[in-house]
Every structure is written in C-alpha cells, then in structure tokens.
Design a protein around this motif. Structure first.
Motif: not given
Ligand code: FAD
Ligand code: NAD
Length: 401
Positions: A170-186
C-alpha cells in the motif's frame, strides 16, 4: 533489607507498558529497564519507514519520555542470555544484572524458515535499522535505473502476502508515482510482484473484504502469485514453486515479509519454545519459573475460542504489559491474582495513506473509513504506550491527505 528488583527486558509495546504502569504504583521496588536503543519504535508502522512514506523519527520516541528517571533505572544494552537458575540477565556491555522478578518482552525477528539466500539477498522489515536499510536500497535501485537501464532495477518482489506485506505494498504503490517523477524512470515500467505460499489471500477476512483490498493493489499494478511457495532467494532472483515446477522472477529489490518469530535470546537461554515463543501460564509466567513473565511476541497465549494461540500483535502486547504490572503489584501486596484475559478488538490493515480494510468489534470497515480507523488505532496506541506529548508529536491527524 534491599528492595526487590523488577527487571524488564525490551522497551517495545509490552515492556514499556509494564514500566509505565508499574512506576505509577509507587511500590517499594527497584525497576530496571534494559533496551538495545535509547528509543522506543512503533513496530506497527515499520512498513512506512521501509517504503519511505514516513521518516524513522515519526515512529520513534525516547524511552525516557515514558520511563521516569526518578523511578526507573534505564540501561541501554543488548541482552544476550537469561540465566534462569542464577536469576541473572547477561548483557553485551554491562555486568550481568540480578532480578527478583523478570519481564521478558524482547519482541520479534524475521522468520526465514531456513530458506537459502534469504539473509543474504532480501530485506526484512523488523526494526528501525532494517526498515531504513530497505528504504535506502529501494531508493538507490530505482534511482539507478536512469543510468543502468536494467529493467530489474524497476522490479520489486514482496515475499509473502500477510498484513506486513499488504501494508508495505500500500505504501510503495502510493509513493512510486512521486519517485518516478523525482528519479526519472517511467512509472509504467515498474513491476511489483507479491508471492504467497497459501492458495488464498488474506483468509482472516471475508471473501468480499479481502477482494476489495487486493483489488486496490492490483489496480495500482501489483501482480499477486498465490499457492506459490518461495524456495530460494539468489542475488536478484526469487525462486518459487508453481504447479510442482520451480520458476524464477528477477528483481533487484526483494522484500522479505513471510512472518516473524520471537527473539533468539529465548531459545539461547534454554526456555521451552516454538519459533521463539513460550506457551505461558494463565498469569503469563513461565512454567516452573513463577518469577519470570514472558509477554508480547515472545509469548504464546492460548485463545480458548479458536483453540490456537492468539496472533502476536501490539494490541495483545499492550494488554499483557498492563496485566503484568497489576500482577506484580498484587503479588507484592499479597492480593489475589486473576488470570490474564484477552478479547481482540479487531484488526485493520492500511492500504497506503487513505485506504484500509478490517474488522472492528465485529464490523467490517473498508476504504477511507478503514484508513481513519487505522489512524485512530495508531493514535490510541501512542497514548497507551506513551503519553499526550508523544501523541501530539507523533500522532496521525492527516485524515484528509
Ligand atoms: P517489539 O515491539 O518488537 O519490541 C521489542 C523491543 O525489545 C524493541 O525495543 C527492541 O529494540 C528490544 N530488543 C530486542 N532484542 C533485544 C535485545 N537482545 N536486547 C535488548 N533489547 C532488545 N500489531 C497490531 O496490533 N496492529 C498493527 O497494525 C500491527 N502492524 C504491524 C506492522 C508491521 C510492519 C509489523 C512488522 C508488525 C505489526 N504488528 C501489528 C505486530 C506488532 O508490531 C508486534 O506484535 C509488537 O511490536 C510486539 O510488541 P513487543 O513489545 O513484544 O515487541
Ligand atoms: P504473517 O505470518 O501474518 O504473514 C506471512 C505470510 O507469508 C503468510 O501469508 C504466509 O503464508 C506467507 N509465507 C510464509 N512462507 C512463505 C514462503 N516460503 N513463500 C511465500 N509465502 C510465504 O506475517 P506478517 O505479515 O509479518 O505479520 C506478523 C505479525 O504481525 C502477525 O501476527 C500479524 O497479525 C501482525 N501484523 C498485524 C498488522 C495489522 O494488524 N494491521 C500488520 C502487520 C503485522
């Protein structure tokens, strides 16, 4: 005559609750608390630290916020052994301590079931250190993808589908969109797989409730494999069995959440135990050792209704802590002793910050209401083990985030 010594091992839910209650009673006793760290952590929120949705400081507070320096001697050290016959506790750095009453509340460690490669190649979520290591690894691996273009950097496997796993997902799926934007991965290239040995997910809930929770995670991209026991972990590879065949999934982040067992100190001290847990007497003492209490995740308490021990939870650990403080008072004051009784109020599992599923006092809760219930439980626990200050500083009041 010197005062009788009560030694409490562990400042988790169970141990800190004993100390909090006992110090209020102003009995003629010396109270000594031993804990590895000078802080208490809310184990129930470790998945948030591991996923990076909350910093470690949010779920920790100083032991001495609760243990009053004038009434409790706090020793920061690691317990290595309990010598039952000599009535001493062996510590890593300090001299052994003698006790008249001992309360063992050393909590849990990860259960690997002896599966090869687990310790070397996967990340457990069992204390602040392991949760922070898991978080750093996840961040580094996802960040690395921009350079490496290795698709396994974007592959995450969560082993087991118990509550810890579901709450972590639940937590990582919440955070992944933010990490994708920050770390530059699709974001769409991230692959999350959860592998469960049993054929059914969340069997403690009704079919409908379990499906509701699992569907949220599926919609967020989690692929569940069920009836597929994990057999081995290799570097970047999870080996599991499906229909009698061994199969592999590659993933550069492997999170190990297949269950917990009690502290290894229990077995090493010669207690009769199973998976680090001692089946306790009705007053939570150990058979033949009436001055040793075993509580929290190192204890097994039989549930007469189900004929099986209660699941190890913070909820029962807190109740046991309260009971032991009362029990010691009754013994010291020569008052009658009643057996420990426990009735679970229910369970709620969060699914990220704004959803959850559970049963509370016989009623099913889900979605946003489930999330509010979960946050209220966290707040109640902070108040029960800590105090108003800890609640105000560490509590969850972000009901609308
Ligand atoms: P712990 O909380 O593990 O505390 C043990 C303490 O002893 C720690 O402070 C540790 O540092 C210290 N210690 C350990 N070994 C030594 C040593 N050798 N020497 C000195 N000190 C030592 N339960 C619920 O009721 N509700 C939930 O929502 C919930 N969520 C959870 C989420 C996660 C991710 C996990 C992992 C568990 C969750 N649980 C939940 C279960 C709950 O956290 C445990 O049942 C509970 O923490 C047990 O409390 P305890 O006091 O026995 O042990
Ligand atoms: P768990 O034992 O509840 O779940 C572990 C899961 O891993 C099980 O579904 C098990 O079948 C699976 N598993 C075991 N071996 C496997 C293998 N080889 N391959 C694949 N799957 C395997 O453990 P947990 O989720 O870590 O929870 C530990 C304790 O903490 C429990 O008592 C739980 O109730 C409590 N807890 C409660 C909450 C909550 O109330 N919200 C949250 C987290 C944990």
């Amino acid at each position: 005559m010197s005062k009788q010594k009560v030694v409490v091992l562990g400042a988790g839910y169970a141990g800190l609750k004993v100390v909090k209650q006992l110090q209020k009673k102003n009995l003629d006793l010396d109270i000594i608390l031993v804990n590895k760290n000078n802080y208490h952590y809310e184990s129930t929120q470790l998945h948030e630290v591991a996923a990076g949705t909350e910093p470690a400081r949010k779920i920790c507070f100083d032991v001495e916020t609760v243990a009053d320096k004038d009434k409790v001697m706090f020793i920061q050290d690691t317990v290595t052994k309990i010598n039952r016959e000599e009535q001493t506790v062996v510590l890593e750095k300090n001299d052994p301590i003698k006790y008249d009453y001992l309360v063992v509340a050393l909590g849990f460690v990860s259960e690997t079931f002896g599966i090869p490669g687990v310790d070397e190649f996967s990340y457990p979520l069992v204390n602040i250190t392991t949760a922070e290591i898991a978080k750093s690894h996840l961040d580094e691996t996802l960040r690395n993808y921009k350079e490496s273009k290795d698709k396994n950097d974007l592959s995450i496997v969560v082993c087991g589908a118990g509550f810890t796993s579901i709450e972590y997902l639940g937590e990582i799926t919440n955070r992944i969109p933010k990490m994708a934007a920050e770390f530059g991965f699709p974001e769409s290239d991230v692959k999350i797989t959860c592998i469960e040995a049993m054929p059914k997910l969340l069997p403690m809930f009704s079919e409908k409730l379990s499906k509701y929770g699992i569907d949220i995670l599926k919609k967020r991209g989690v692929d569940f494999k069920v009836g597929t026991p994990i057999k081995e972990i290799k570097k970047g590879i999870v080996v599991y069995e499906e229909n009698g065949e061994l199969k592999e999934i590659k993933a550069n982040t492997i999170i190990w959440t297949t269950g917990v067992k009690g502290s290894p100190v229990i077995g090493e001290s010669g207690f009769e135990e199973r998976r680090g847990r001692v089946m306790v007497e009705p007053d939570l003492t150990v058979k033949e050792y009436p001055n040793i209490y075993m509580i929290g995740d190192v204890s097994a308490v039989m549930d007469k209704d189900s004929g099986r021990p209660f699941p190890t939870t913070a909820q029962i650990a807190l109740k046991q802590g309260e009971y032991v403080a009362d029990n010691i008072e009754n013994r010291v004051l020569d008052k009658p002793i009643t057996p420990f009784e426990f009735k679970s109020l229910g369970t709620v599992a969060s699914i990220g910050n704004n959803s959850g599923i559970g049963n509370v006092m016989g009623k099913e809760v889900k979605g946003y209401i489930g999330s509010i219930m979960k946050k209220s439980i966290i707040n109640k626990s902070l108040l029960t083990v800590g105090n108003t200050k800890t609640l105000l500083k560490k509590g969850r009041f972000d009901y609308y985030r």
